[in-house]
Design a protein around this motif. Structure first.
Motif, PDB file in Angstrom:
ATOM      1  N   ILE A 199       0.963  -0.872  -0.060  1.00  0.00           N
ATOM      2  CA  ILE A 199       0.019  -0.014  -0.223  1.00  0.00           C
ATOM      3  C   ILE A 199       0.645   0.624  -0.101  1.00  0.00           C
ATOM      4  O   ILE A 199       0.341   2.288  -0.207  1.00  0.00           O
ATOM      5  CB  ILE A 199      -1.203  -0.315   1.198  1.00  0.00           C
ATOM      6  N   ASN A 200       1.753   1.192   1.447  1.00  0.00           N
ATOM      7  CA  ASN A 200       2.886   2.937   1.132  1.00  0.00           C
ATOM      8  C   ASN A 200       3.215   2.551  -0.049  1.00  0.00           C
ATOM      9  O   ASN A 200       3.775   3.903  -0.353  1.00  0.00           O
ATOM     10  CB  ASN A 200       3.681   1.876   2.123  1.00  0.00           C
ATOM     11  N   MET A 201       4.593   1.832  -0.835  1.00  0.00           N
ATOM     12  CA  MET A 201       4.014   2.016  -2.108  1.00  0.00           C
ATOM     13  C   MET A 201       3.486   2.111  -3.070  1.00  0.00           C
ATOM     14  O   MET A 201       4.066   3.193  -3.644  1.00  0.00           O
ATOM     15  CB  MET A 201       4.894   0.160  -2.817  1.00  0.00           C
ATOM     16  N   LEU A 256       0.606   4.243  -3.028  1.00  0.00           N
ATOM     17  CA  LEU A 256       0.221   4.989  -2.703  1.00  0.00           C
ATOM     18  C   LEU A 256       2.173   6.541  -2.875  1.00  0.00           C
ATOM     19  O   LEU A 256       1.244   7.423  -3.631  1.00  0.00           O
ATOM     20  CB  LEU A 256      -0.175   5.520  -1.919  1.00  0.00           C
ATOM     21  N   ASN A 257       2.741   5.750  -2.378  1.00  0.00           N
ATOM     22  CA  ASN A 257       4.088   6.661  -3.186  1.00  0.00           C
ATOM     23  C   ASN A 257       3.691   6.715  -4.631  1.00  0.00           C
ATOM     24  O   ASN A 257       4.689   7.652  -4.626  1.00  0.00           O
ATOM     25  CB  ASN A 257       5.130   6.101  -2.353  1.00  0.00           C
ATOM     26  N   ALA A 258       3.931   6.015  -5.174  1.00  0.00           N
ATOM     27  CA  ALA A 258       3.976   5.750  -6.410  1.00  0.00           C
ATOM     28  C   ALA A 258       3.481   6.249  -7.616  1.00  0.00           C
ATOM     29  O   ALA A 258       3.410   7.695  -8.246  1.00  0.00           O
ATOM     30  CB  ALA A 258       3.977   5.105  -7.062  1.00  0.00           C
ATOM     31  N   SER A 259       1.967   6.566  -6.602  1.00  0.00           N
ATOM     32  CA  SER A 259       0.115   7.555  -7.291  1.00  0.00           C
ATOM     33  C   SER A 259       0.671   8.591  -6.939  1.00  0.00           C
ATOM     34  O   SER A 259       0.454   9.435  -8.270  1.00  0.00           O
ATOM     35  CB  SER A 259      -0.650   6.673  -6.872  1.00  0.00           C
ATOM     36  N   GLN A 260       1.677   9.266  -5.552  1.00  0.00           N
ATOM     37  CA  GLN A 260       1.257  10.779  -6.207  1.00  0.00           C
ATOM     38  C   GLN A 260       2.313  11.532  -6.357  1.00  0.00           C
ATOM     39  O   GLN A 260       2.671  12.358  -6.691  1.00  0.00           O
ATOM     40  CB  GLN A 260       1.951  10.485  -3.949  1.00  0.00           C
ATOM     41  N   SER A 261       3.945  10.198  -6.814  1.00  0.00           N
ATOM     42  CA  SER A 261       4.872  10.567  -7.925  1.00  0.00           C
ATOM     43  C   SER A 261       4.452  11.184  -9.129  1.00  0.00           C
ATOM     44  O   SER A 261       5.248  11.224  -9.432  1.00  0.00           O
ATOM     45  CB  SER A 261       6.091   9.420  -7.761  1.00  0.00           C
ATOM     46  N   THR A 308       8.630  14.863   1.493  1.00  0.00           N
ATOM     47  CA  THR A 308       9.167  15.922   0.362  1.00  0.00           C
ATOM     48  C   THR A 308       7.961  16.745   0.589  1.00  0.00           C
ATOM     49  O   THR A 308       7.239  17.166  -0.585  1.00  0.00           O
ATOM     50  CB  THR A 308       9.783  15.587  -0.913  1.00  0.00           C
ATOM     51  N   LYS A 309       6.516  15.962   0.983  1.00  0.00           N
ATOM     52  CA  LYS A 309       4.863  16.147   1.266  1.00  0.00           C
ATOM     53  C   LYS A 309       4.676  17.097   0.995  1.00  0.00           C
ATOM     54  O   LYS A 309       3.695  17.055   1.517  1.00  0.00           O
ATOM     55  CB  LYS A 309       4.139  14.727   1.023  1.00  0.00           C
ATOM     56  N   SER A 310       5.321  18.644   2.568  1.00  0.00           N
ATOM     57  CA  SER A 310       4.852  18.484   3.415  1.00  0.00           C
ATOM     58  C   SER A 310       3.758  18.503   4.249  1.00  0.00           C
ATOM     59  O   SER A 310       4.193  17.566   4.329  1.00  0.00           O
ATOM     60  CB  SER A 310       4.352  20.542   2.103  1.00  0.00           C
ATOM     61  N   LEU A 360       6.602   8.448   6.974  1.00  0.00           N
ATOM     62  CA  LEU A 360       6.358   6.985   7.632  1.00  0.00           C
ATOM     63  C   LEU A 360       6.868   6.043   6.926  1.00  0.00           C
ATOM     64  O   LEU A 360       6.792   4.929   7.483  1.00  0.00           O
ATOM     65  CB  LEU A 360       5.885   7.081   8.956  1.00  0.00           C
ATOM     66  N   GLY A 361       6.118   6.267   5.421  1.00  0.00           N
ATOM     67  CA  GLY A 361       5.318   5.182   5.218  1.00  0.00           C
ATOM     68  C   GLY A 361       6.907   4.221   4.826  1.00  0.00           C
ATOM     69  O   GLY A 361       6.689   2.857   4.954  1.00  0.00           O
ATOM     70  N   LEU A 362       7.401   4.886   4.418  1.00  0.00           N
ATOM     71  CA  LEU A 362       8.876   4.140   3.515  1.00  0.00           C
ATOM     72  C   LEU A 362       9.797   3.574   5.286  1.00  0.00           C
ATOM     73  O   LEU A 362       9.943   2.075   4.621  1.00  0.00           O
ATOM     74  CB  LEU A 362       9.777   4.217   2.585  1.00  0.00           C
TER      75      LEU A 362
END
Ligand SMILES: Nc1ncnc2c1ncn2[C@@H]1O[C@H](COP(=O)(O)OP(=O)(O)OP(=O)(O)O)[C@@H](O)[C@H]1O
Ligand SMILES: [Mg+2]
Length: 530
Positions: free
Chosen positions: A419-421, A423-428, A473-475, A481-483
Motif C-alpha cells: 500500500i505504501n509503495m 501510494l507513493n508511486a501514485s503520489q509521484s 517531501t510532501k509538505s 513514515l511510509g517507507l
C-alpha cells in the motif's frame, strides 16, 4: 659476438671434412707415388734384364763393340737416363755417357751401397733393395737399378774368355731411369686431387648451408619471430611447418603451447574481470549492509523514543477527538463555530494518523508467517486501493512470473508495505502514468517484487534519507513514515528493499524476500523495541 647456427655448422663440418680430405688426398698421392715408383723400378729391372739377355751372345763371342752398341741404342729410349757397365773393382767399363767410361765409382756410401750391404755383395738381393732413388748432377730425380752379371757356365767355358769359374759375379749393369715423367704424372694427379678436394669441400659446404638454411634456419627464425610476438601478447599467428621431422614436431608443440597460453591468458583475463565485478558487487553489498545497520540502529533507538511519546499522546488525543466530535454534533453549538470544530476534528484526525503511523513504526509486531505468493498479495492490495481516485489516471501493468514460489510471509504486513509503495508511486504521478509490477526469483535466493512508476523521481541527495522516519517531501500531506515502516517490516522478514530513481523519469522499488528465510531473520537487531 653473434655467430649464426649456419656459420657454426658450416665452419665445423668444413674443418672436419678438410682434415679428412687432406689426409685422404695425402694417402692417395703417397700410394700413387709408391705404385709409380715400384713400376719405374720394375721397368728399370726389366730393361736391365733385357739388356743382359740380348747382349749375352755378343759377350760370349767377345764382340764387346756390338754389345756396347746395343746398350747405346737402348740408352736412347725415352725415359732412360743412362746405362753403364761396372766390373768387380768398380771400374766403369762402358757407359752411354761417354765421359764416365774408364772412371772408377766413387767410394761414397751411395756408390758402395749400390752393390754391397754391410760389406757383403747383394748377390740375391730383391729388386727393390737393388734400386736407389737419387738426384743426378742436373738435379733431376732418377732411379738407379744395379743388376749383377753372373759368371755362367757358358762364360767361363767360352774359348775366348778368361773368367775363372770360381768368380761368381762378372760385373754390374747399372741402368739409371729418369723419374721425370713419373713426377709430371704425380704433380698432375696431385693437382687433380687438390681441385677435386676443393670442389667437394665447396659443394658439401654449399649443400650444408642450403639444407641447414631450409631445414633448420628458416623454421627456427619463424619460431623466433613467433616467440617475440608471444612476448608482445599476440597469440593469434601460428607457425606453419608441415615437415614431418623434429622441426615439424617442434612447430606443432609450439603451436599447441601458443594455444594453451592464449586460453590461459583469456581465462586469466576473464578471471580478472570476474574478480573485479565480484569485488565491486561485494563492496556495494558491504556498503548496503553498513547503511542498513546504521539505519536499523537509528530506527531501534528512535522506535523506543517514539513508543513512549505516542503512548502518552494517544490517550489525550482520543479524548480531544471524542469531545470535539461531541461538541460538533451538539445542536446547541453556535453555527458560526461549526467551521472551527471541523478544523479541530480534522487536525486531531491528522494527529491520530501520525500517532497510528508512529505506533506502526515502533510496534514490535513479530510477523505471523504462512506461505503465500507475492503476486497474489499484490493483487489483493490492488483490489483494496486500486479504485481510489488517485489511481484513476494510472495504468497498472502486471508482469508476474507464473511459477513464483510461495514464501513464508505475514500477508497483512506485506500488504501494508505494498500500500505504501503504491501510494507513493501514485503520489509521484499526479498527472497520471504507468505503474509496472513485476515478480521474479533472483539467484534462487529471493522472491522479488518490483514496482516501477513513471513519476517525478527522487533527487540524488534524498536517496539516503527516504527510509528515515519523518522524511517527506510532501509538505503537510505526508508523515514521512511510509517507507520507514515498510523498511522495518521487510527487514523483520529477512529481506531487503532496493531503490533506483531518475529525476522526471521514474522510480523503481524492489522488495526482495528470502525463499528460505530461516538463516536471515534476526529480529533482535531489526525490530524497533516498544
Ligand atoms: N515513488 C516515489 N516517487 C518519488 N518520490 C518518492 C517515491 N516514494 C517515496 N518518495 C519520496 O520519499 C519520501 C518518503 O516517503 P514516505 O513514504 O516514507 O513518506 P511520505 O510518502 O512522504 O509520507 P506518508 O507515507 O506518510 O504519506 C517521500 O516524501 C518522497 O519524497
Ligand atoms: Mg508514503
Amino acid at each position: 659476438m653473434r655467430i649464426s647456427l649456419i656459420t657454426k655448422l658450416t665452419i665445423g663440418t668444413s674443418l672436419i671434412l678438410l682434415v679428412f680430405m687432406v689426409f685422404f688426398a695425402y694417402i692417395n698421392i703417397a700410394t700413387f707415388k709408391t705404385m709409380l715408383m715400384e713400376a719405374a723400378i720394375s721397368d728399370a729391372d726389366k730393361l736391365s734384364e733385357t739388356i743382359i739377355k740380348t747382349t749375352h751372345y755378343e759377350m760370349l763371342e767377345d764382340n764387346r763393340q756390338r754389345a756396347y752398341q746395343m746398350i747405346q741404342e737402348v740408352g736412347t729410349l725415352q725415359g732412360v737416363d743412362h746405362i753403364r757397365m761396372i766390373n768387380k773393382s768398380g771400374h766403369i767399363t762402358f757407359s752411354t755417357e761417354k765421359g764416365e767410361i774408364g772412371r772408377y765409382l766413387d767410394k761414397t756410401e751411395a756408390g758402395c751401397n749400390m752393390c754391397h750391404t754391410a760389406g757383403e755383395p747383394k748377390v740375391q738381393a730383391s729388386t727393390m733393395s737393388r734400386s736407389r732413388v737419387y738426384f743426378d748432377k742436373q738435379g733431376k730425380q732418377v732411379v738407379g737399378m744395379a743388376k749383377a752379371i753372373y759368371n755362367e757356365e757358358s762364360c767361363y767355358l767360352a774359348s775366348c774368355h778368361f773368367h775363372p769359374p770360381k768368380q761368381r759375379i762378372l760385373g754390374v749393369l747399372d741402368t739409371i731411369v729418369s723419374l721425370e715423367s713419373m713426377q709430371t704424372l704425380i704433380s698432375y694427379y696431385r693437382n687433380r686431387i687438390i681441385v677435386l678436394t676443393i670442389f667437394l669441400l665447396l659443394s658439401i659446404s654449399f649443400t650444408i648451408i642450403f639444407f641447414t638454411h631450409r631445414l633448420v634456419n628458416r623454421p627456427v627464425k619463424k619460431l623466433l619471430t613467433q616467440t617475440t610476438r608471444i612476448t608482445r601478447g599476440d597469440f593469434d599467428v601460428l607457425v606453419n611447418n608441415t615437415s614431418r621431422d623434429e622441426m615439424g614436431e617442434l612447430s606443432d608443440a609450439f603451436n599447441q603451447m601458443t594455444a594453451s597460453l592464449k586460453s590461459a591468458r583469456m581465462e586469466l583475463e576473464e578471471w580478472g574481470k570476474n574478480l573485479e565485478a565480484k569485488v565491486a558487487e561485494r563492496t556495494s553489498e558491504i556498503k548496503q549492509m553498513q547503511t542498513q545497520l546504521i539505519r536499523s540502529e537509528k530506527l531501534v533507538s528512535l522506535g523506543r523514543l517514539v513508543a513512549g511519546i505516542t503512548h502518552e499522546i494517544n490517550n489525550p488525543l482520543t479524548g480531544i477527538l471524542m469531545f470535539a466530535n461531541l461538541i460538533h454534533s451538539n445542536p446547541k453549538l453556535d453555527l458560526s463555530l461549526k467551521n472551527d470544530t471541523d478544523v479541530i476534528i480534522n487536525e486531531a484526525k491528522r494527529c491520530a494518523k501520525i500517532v497510528k503511523g508512529l505506533l506502526d513504526f515502533s510496534r514490535e509486531s513479530i510477523p505471523q508467517k504462512k506461505p503465500a505468493s507475492l503476486s497474489q498479495v499484490m493483487e489483493g492490495t490492488l483490489a483494496l486501493i486500486g479504485r481510489q481516485s488517485s489511481f484513476l489516471n494510472i495504468d497498472i501493468v502486471r508482469d508476474y512470473q507464473p511459477d513464483l514460489p510461495l514464501i513464508p510471509i505475514d500477508e497483512d504486513q506485506i500488504e501494508q508495505v505494498f500500500i505504501n509503495m503504491l501510494l507513493n508511486a501514485s503520489q509521484s504521478m499526479p498527472e497520471g502514468g504507468t505503474i509496472t509490477i513485476t515478480t521474479y526469483t533472483d539467484k534462487e535466493e529471493y522472491a522479488c517484487l518490483k514496482i516501477t512508476d513513471t513519476g517525478i523521481g527522487i533527487a540524488e541527495e534524498n536517496m539516503e534519507k527516504i527510509f528515515d522516519p519523518f522524511f517527506t517531501t510532501k509538505s503537510d500531506k505526508g508523515t514521512g513514515l511510509g517507507l520507514s515502516v515498510s523498511y522495518g517490516i521487510i527487514e523483520r522478514h529477512g529481506g531487503k528493499i532496493e531503490v533506483q530513481s531518475k529525476m522526471n523519469e521514474g522510480t523503481t522499488f524492489v522488495i526482495k524476500l528470502p525463499l528460505d528465510p530461516t538463516d536471515r531473520e534476526n529480529p533482535a537487531t531489526s525490530s524497533p523495541a516498544v
